[in-house]
Design a protein around this motif. Structure first.
Motif, PDB file in Angstrom:
ATOM      1  N   CYS A   4       0.823  -1.212   0.000  1.00 12.08           N
ATOM      2  CA  CYS A   4       0.000   0.000   0.000  1.00 12.08           C
ATOM      3  C   CYS A   4       0.854   1.258   0.000  1.00 12.08           C
ATOM      4  O   CYS A   4       1.953   1.283   0.579  1.00 12.08           O
ATOM      5  CB  CYS A   4      -0.909   0.040   1.229  1.00 12.08           C
ATOM      6  SG  CYS A   4      -2.084  -1.334   1.371  1.00 12.08           S
ATOM      7  N   GLN A  16      -5.740  -0.928   5.552  1.00 11.31           N
ATOM      8  CA  GLN A  16      -6.080  -1.315   4.197  1.00 11.31           C
ATOM      9  C   GLN A  16      -7.592  -1.434   4.005  1.00 11.31           C
ATOM     10  O   GLN A  16      -8.086  -1.467   2.864  1.00 11.31           O
ATOM     11  CB  GLN A  16      -5.385  -2.614   3.801  1.00 11.31           C
ATOM     12  CG  GLN A  16      -5.833  -3.824   4.561  1.00 11.31           C
ATOM     13  CD  GLN A  16      -5.592  -5.098   3.770  1.00 11.31           C
ATOM     14  OE1 GLN A  16      -5.760  -5.141   2.557  1.00 11.31           O
ATOM     15  NE2 GLN A  16      -5.173  -6.131   4.466  1.00 11.31           N
ATOM     16  N   ARG A 103      -3.699   0.290  -3.171  1.00  9.87           N
ATOM     17  CA  ARG A 103      -3.411  -1.045  -2.621  1.00  9.87           C
ATOM     18  C   ARG A 103      -3.219  -2.030  -3.758  1.00  9.87           C
ATOM     19  O   ARG A 103      -3.964  -2.023  -4.743  1.00  9.87           O
ATOM     20  CB  ARG A 103      -4.568  -1.504  -1.732  1.00  9.87           C
ATOM     21  CG  ARG A 103      -4.426  -2.930  -1.228  1.00  9.87           C
ATOM     22  CD  ARG A 103      -5.581  -3.325  -0.311  1.00  9.87           C
ATOM     23  NE  ARG A 103      -6.853  -3.392  -1.012  1.00  9.87           N
ATOM     24  CZ  ARG A 103      -7.987  -3.850  -0.464  1.00  9.87           C
ATOM     25  NH1 ARG A 103      -7.995  -4.243   0.801  1.00  9.87           N
ATOM     26  NH2 ARG A 103      -9.109  -3.875  -1.166  1.00  9.87           N
TER      27      ARG A 103
END
Length: 229
Positions: A4, A16, A103
């Motif tokens: 990420c 996340q 991500r």
């Protein structure tokens, strides 16, 4: 493996989960959606408005492989490249969304990806604008000048069309969706191809929507803005 990036000035405590639409839905933070290849989610949290996008494949391959891409390196994933390009556009003071986070989820030889960007508030895409009303000459010039500003910095937009041009309530023009965009310095022919693609999108939508407030001669107004100094 999960990788990420995020903007620490925008996100104090990163998780996340922020790249997961289910998280935002369960917390009642989704304020709207848009449909394209997949669903784009509009999120409002702490007086901030963000856009969450999952990367989906298009074309024929997308019918068999919805959202998996061959992995070579994290730097070459679509999410990372768009995130970094958006940062470059902002540094150049070009009207593009601010990247918030991205991500990449790697699974064997493949990956899936998501990106979170700042929402351009009080704005609508150009096709929505043209469904409601005509564009005046000054605004056509602004649209052309805005595209030229990106091209002057050698910014290639992979999918320049009337869905990816936004007009805000101050009639400022923005470009969005820089997936597969890049900085190109090896030639200039792609600039003409970009403009040809945009013109095709006008003609395509006019064929689908006869009531669209666009006439072929208005392309000349846009090009006047594009070619002016």
């Amino acid at each position: 493996m999960i990788f990420c990036f995020y903007d620490e000035s925008e996100i104090e405590h990163f998780s996340q989960d922020l790249l997961d639409s289910d998280y935002w839905q369960s917390n009642n933070k989704v304020v709207g959606t848009a449909q394209g290849r997949g669903t784009t989610w509009f999120i409002e949290v702490d007086n901030k408005q963000w856009v969450l996008k999952h990367y989906y494949r298009g074309g024929l391959i997308g019918k068999f492989n919805k959202d998996s891409y061959l992995f070579s390196s994290y730097e070459n994933t679509r999410a990372t490249k768009e995130y970094e390009l958006l940062n470059q556009l902002r540094a150049l003071d070009l009207p593009a969304p601010k990247p918030i986070a991205c991500r990449v989820i790697k699974n064997g030889l493949f990956y899936k990806a998501d990106i979170l960007t700042e929402r351009v508030c009080n704005a609508q895409d150009l096709i929505s604008f043209l469904i409601k009303q005509a564009v005046n000459a000054d605004l056509w010039h602004k649209i052309g000048k805005t595209i030229k500003a990106f091209h002057d910095h050698n910014i290639y937009h992979h999918d320049l069309n009337i869905h990816n041009i936004l007009i805000d309530d101050q009639e400022k023009v923005w470009l969005i969706d820089f997936d597969q965009g890049e900085i190109r310095t090896d030639s200039t022919s792609w600039k003409e191809e970009n403009m040809s693609r945009l013109l095709r999108s006008f003609n395509k939508e006019k064929t689908k929507l006869e009531a669209l407030h666009w006439q072929a001669n208005e392309w000349d107004l846009l090009m006047t803005g594009y070619t002016s100094e």
